[in-house]
Design a protein around this motif. Structure first.
Motif, PDB file in Angstrom:
ATOM      1  N   HIS B  16     -23.323  24.172 -16.834  1.00  0.00           N
ATOM      2  CA  HIS B  16     -24.384  23.156 -16.464  1.00  0.00           C
ATOM      3  C   HIS B  16     -25.984  23.928 -16.418  1.00  0.00           C
ATOM      4  N   ASP B  45     -18.973  33.976 -18.928  1.00  0.00           N
ATOM      5  CA  ASP B  45     -19.178  32.636 -18.194  1.00  0.00           C
ATOM      6  C   ASP B  45     -18.585  31.388 -18.935  1.00  0.00           C
ATOM      7  N   TYR B  48     -16.112  28.965 -17.504  1.00  0.00           N
ATOM      8  CA  TYR B  48     -16.210  28.123 -16.592  1.00  0.00           C
ATOM      9  C   TYR B  48     -16.449  26.485 -17.081  1.00  0.00           C
ATOM     10  N   MET B  51     -13.410  24.365 -16.224  1.00  0.00           N
ATOM     11  CA  MET B  51     -12.713  24.581 -15.164  1.00  0.00           C
ATOM     12  C   MET B  51     -12.627  23.099 -14.685  1.00  0.00           C
ATOM     13  N   GLN B  52     -11.533  22.899 -13.856  1.00  0.00           N
ATOM     14  CA  GLN B  52     -10.957  21.652 -13.545  1.00  0.00           C
ATOM     15  C   GLN B  52     -12.007  21.262 -12.338  1.00  0.00           C
ATOM     16  N   GLY B  53     -11.976  19.796 -12.122  1.00  0.00           N
ATOM     17  CA  GLY B  53     -12.492  19.156 -11.069  1.00  0.00           C
ATOM     18  C   GLY B  53     -13.996  19.335 -10.980  1.00  0.00           C
ATOM     19  N   GLN B  54     -14.605  19.249 -12.088  1.00  0.00           N
ATOM     20  CA  GLN B  54     -16.265  19.285 -12.214  1.00  0.00           C
ATOM     21  C   GLN B  54     -16.527  17.865 -11.910  1.00  0.00           C
ATOM     22  N   GLU B  88     -11.983  38.650 -13.796  1.00  0.00           N
ATOM     23  CA  GLU B  88     -13.017  39.150 -12.965  1.00  0.00           C
ATOM     24  C   GLU B  88     -13.838  38.249 -12.229  1.00  0.00           C
ATOM     25  N   ARG B  89     -13.328  36.762 -12.709  1.00  0.00           N
ATOM     26  CA  ARG B  89     -14.061  35.744 -11.926  1.00  0.00           C
ATOM     27  C   ARG B  89     -13.022  35.089 -10.732  1.00  0.00           C
ATOM     28  N   GLY B  90     -11.969  35.732 -10.625  1.00  0.00           N
ATOM     29  CA  GLY B  90     -11.194  35.119  -9.560  1.00  0.00           C
ATOM     30  C   GLY B  90     -10.427  34.033  -9.965  1.00  0.00           C
TER      31      GLY B  90
ATOM     32  N   SER C   8     -25.864  32.943 -12.524  1.00  0.00           N
ATOM     33  CA  SER C   8     -24.475  33.462 -12.314  1.00  0.00           C
ATOM     34  C   SER C   8     -24.250  34.878 -12.203  1.00  0.00           C
ATOM     35  N   TYR C  10     -22.657  37.113 -12.846  1.00  0.00           N
ATOM     36  CA  TYR C  10     -21.746  37.734 -13.991  1.00  0.00           C
ATOM     37  C   TYR C  10     -22.951  37.810 -15.164  1.00  0.00           C
ATOM     38  N   CYS C  11     -23.824  37.230 -15.128  1.00  0.00           N
ATOM     39  CA  CYS C  11     -24.999  37.101 -16.121  1.00  0.00           C
ATOM     40  C   CYS C  11     -26.298  37.651 -15.799  1.00  0.00           C
ATOM     41  N   ASP C  33     -26.308  27.805 -11.326  1.00  0.00           N
ATOM     42  CA  ASP C  33     -25.375  28.821 -11.733  1.00  0.00           C
ATOM     43  C   ASP C  33     -25.067  30.091 -10.791  1.00  0.00           C
ATOM     44  N   TYR C  36     -21.722  30.273  -8.396  1.00  0.00           N
ATOM     45  CA  TYR C  36     -20.558  31.054  -9.062  1.00  0.00           C
ATOM     46  C   TYR C  36     -20.080  31.988  -8.280  1.00  0.00           C
ATOM     47  N   MET C  39     -17.709  31.555  -5.232  1.00  0.00           N
ATOM     48  CA  MET C  39     -16.190  31.674  -5.091  1.00  0.00           C
ATOM     49  C   MET C  39     -15.425  32.899  -5.048  1.00  0.00           C
ATOM     50  N   CYS C  40     -14.392  32.848  -4.231  1.00  0.00           N
ATOM     51  CA  CYS C  40     -13.630  34.033  -3.638  1.00  0.00           C
ATOM     52  C   CYS C  40     -12.768  34.387  -4.856  1.00  0.00           C
ATOM     53  N   GLY C  41     -12.647  35.833  -4.624  1.00  0.00           N
ATOM     54  CA  GLY C  41     -11.411  36.339  -5.606  1.00  0.00           C
ATOM     55  C   GLY C  41     -12.183  37.150  -7.053  1.00  0.00           C
ATOM     56  N   GLY C  42     -13.370  36.955  -7.260  1.00  0.00           N
ATOM     57  CA  GLY C  42     -13.730  37.333  -8.291  1.00  0.00           C
ATOM     58  C   GLY C  42     -14.546  38.705  -8.060  1.00  0.00           C
ATOM     59  N   ASN C  43     -14.885  39.485  -9.120  1.00  0.00           N
ATOM     60  CA  ASN C  43     -15.680  40.770  -8.907  1.00  0.00           C
ATOM     61  C   ASN C  43     -16.987  40.480  -8.061  1.00  0.00           C
ATOM     62  N   ASP C  61     -23.934  21.408  -6.366  1.00  0.00           N
ATOM     63  CA  ASP C  61     -23.989  22.520  -7.398  1.00  0.00           C
ATOM     64  C   ASP C  61     -22.615  23.099  -7.431  1.00  0.00           C
ATOM     65  N   ARG C  65     -19.711  22.147 -10.660  1.00  0.00           N
ATOM     66  CA  ARG C  65     -19.084  23.135 -11.279  1.00  0.00           C
ATOM     67  C   ARG C  65     -17.414  23.301 -10.956  1.00  0.00           C
ATOM     68  N   GLY C  66     -17.073  22.524 -10.157  1.00  0.00           N
ATOM     69  CA  GLY C  66     -15.561  22.221 -10.011  1.00  0.00           C
ATOM     70  C   GLY C  66     -14.995  23.297  -9.028  1.00  0.00           C
ATOM     71  N   ILE C  67     -16.031  23.910  -8.030  1.00  0.00           N
ATOM     72  CA  ILE C  67     -15.834  24.819  -7.103  1.00  0.00           C
ATOM     73  C   ILE C  67     -15.348  23.940  -5.693  1.00  0.00           C
ATOM     74  N   LYS C  71     -12.016  27.333  -2.085  1.00  0.00           N
ATOM     75  CA  LYS C  71     -12.332  28.601  -2.885  1.00  0.00           C
ATOM     76  C   LYS C  71     -13.469  29.450  -2.470  1.00  0.00           C
TER      77      LYS C  71
END
Lengths: 110, 135, 98
Positions: B16, B45, B48, B51-54, B88-90, C8, C10-11, C33, C36, C39-43, C61, C65-67, C71
Motif C-alpha cells: 500500500h 517486502d 507483505y 498477507m491475509q486479513g488486509q 526475517e519478518r516474523g 518499512s 526492511y527497506c 509502511d 510493519y 509486528m512482533c517476531g521479525g528482525n 494502517d 496491511r493485515g496486522i 501480532k
C-alpha cells in the motif's frame, strides 16, 4: 461526463463507464443498454450479475476469456462460449456487460 | 507459432505504501493475454502483498488483495515466496492468503499456488527464466 | 517532539535513525509502511528494543496491511486518526522521517 436519469446524476468516464460503482442501479443499467439499442433480458442479467459478483469477490472485472471460462464452469458449456456471449453483447461481452453492471473496464483486455 | 517464453514477475514492495504492487499485479493480469509461461516471485517486502486479513476500509484505500485470488483464473499458478523474507519478518505461510488454482488437467482439482522456497532454490528458478520483470 | 515513520524497517533506515535520535520525552508514531515495524517476531524488533520513547502505531494502517492486534510488539500503543491528532497537538513539534 454524466447520465441524468429520473432526477439522479450518474458520473461517468469518457467511455461511459460509471465513475462510482456504488451509484449503480438497474435503472441506469437499462438506460445505458437502451442507448446502445439493446434491451436487457434475463440472459443479459445473468451475465451482468455474474460479473458484479466476480468484481465483489476479486475487485477486478475479468478479461473476456476469463469471463467465458468462468461462465462455462458455472452455467455450462452452452453459455460459456464466445458465440453465445457475443450474441448477447455484440460490442464485446466483458466490456459491454461491465459497463451496464457499473464496473470499470475489464483488466486484461488487450 | 511463436515460441512461449518463461516469464517471472518479481515483487519486492509492500502493497500500500507505493503504487508498485498494484501496478505490477495489473501488468501480470494484462500480460497473461499473450499466453506465455508466467510465474511470480515474492521477495523482500513483496511478501507483505499476499498477507491475509488486509482491510483497507478505515484507511480509505482500495483493497486489491482479493485480486491475487483471481490469478489462478488467469492461469498464473506458480507463486514463489522466499522463505528467508518470511522469516526475517516474523511471518510464516499461515500468515499468507491460501491462494489456489484449479488444475484443468486434473479434473479441476483445487491446488495451492503458493510455494515457499529458499533463496537458493528461487535463484535457480530465476536463472531459468527468459524474461524478468521487477516491481 | 512527535516523530512519524512511514517506511518499512526492511527497506529504509528511517526507523533506526529516528529511534536513535528521539529523546526520552518524545513519541514515535508508526504510519503507512512504517507499521510493519509494529509486528512482533521479525528482525526489526531489535531496533525497538531498548528504545526509551513512547511508541505508537496507526490502527487503520495496521488493518490495511493485515496486522492484527495479537501480532504487535510489547509496549506499543495503537491509535486511530483522532489519536494521531492528539499526539500532534500534545507535542510542540513534529518530525516526519520520510
Amino acid at each position: 461526463m454524466a447520465i441524468e436519469l429520473n432526477g439522479k446524476t450518474y458520473e461517468t468516464d469518457e467511455e461511459g463507464y460509471l465513475a462510482d460503482l456504488s451509484q449503480w442501479d438497474e435503472e441506469v443499467a437499462n438506460h445505458m443498454a437502451s442507448e446502445d439499442d439493446c434491451e436487457l433480458g434475463d440472459e443479459h442479467w445473468e451475465v451482468i450479475n455474474f460479473l458484479r459478483e466476480y468484481y465483489e469477490e476479486y475487485q477486478i472485472a475479468p478479461a473476456v476469456r476469463i469471463l467465458t471460462k468462468a461462465i462455462g464452469k458455472k452455467m455450462g458449456k452452452d453459455k460459456g462460449n464466445s458465440k453465445y456471449l457475443y450474441s448477447l453483447f455484440p460490442y464485446g461481452p466483458a466490456k459491454q456487460a461491465c459497463k451496464y453492471g457499473g464496473l470499470p473496464k475489464p483488466t486484461g483486455c488487450v | 507459432m511463436p515460441t512461449v517464453k518463461k516469464m517471472m514477475y518479481v515483487n519486492r514492495r509492500a502493497p500500500h505504501g507505493t503504487g508498485y504492487a498494484l501496478e505490477g499485479l495489473e501488468v501480470v493480469l494484462i500480460g497473461t493475454a499473450f499466453e506465455q509461461e508466467v510465474c511470480m516471485a515474492f521477495i523482500g517486502d513483496g511478501v507483505y502483498q499476499i498477507m491475509q486479513g488486509q482491510d483497507t476500509r478505515a484507511a480509505g484505500m482500495k483493497n486489491f488483495s482479493p485480486t491475487y485470488k483471481a490469478l489462478g483464473d488467469y492461469d498464473v499458478t506458480r507463486l514463489y515466496v522466499e522463505q528467508e523474507s518470511l522469516s526475517e519478518r516474523g511471518l510464516s505461510v499461515d500468515d499468507l492468503m491460501p491462494l489456489t488454482y484449479e488444475d484443468e488437467d486434473d479434473d479441476w482439482a483445487e491446488k495451492p499456488s503458493v510455494q515457499v522456497i529458499v533463496r537458493k532454490e528461487l535463484s535457480q528458478i530465476m536463472a531459468a527464466q527468459d524474461v524478468l520483470f521487477n516491481f | 517532539m512527535l516523530h512519524t515513520v512511514n517506511k518499512s524497517p526492511y527497506c529504509s533506515d528511517s526507523l533506526r535513525l529516528c529511534i536513535s535520535y528521539a529523546g526520552k520525552d518524545d513519541a514515535v508514531l508508526l504510519i503507512e509502511d512504517g507499521v510493519y515495524a509494529a509486528m512482533c517476531g521479525g528482525n526489526s524488533e531489535a531496533i525497538l528494543q531498548g528504545a526509551e520513547v513512547a511508541l505508537y502505531a496507526l490502527w487503520p494502517d495496521l488493518q490495511a496491511r493485515g496486522i492484527s492486534e495479537d501480532k504487535l510488539v510489547d509496549g506499543l500503543k495503537v491509535v486511530g486518526y483522532d489519536g494521531f491528532v492528539e499526539l500532534a497537538a500534545k507535542h510542540s513539534k513534529v518530525q516526519s522521517w520520510l
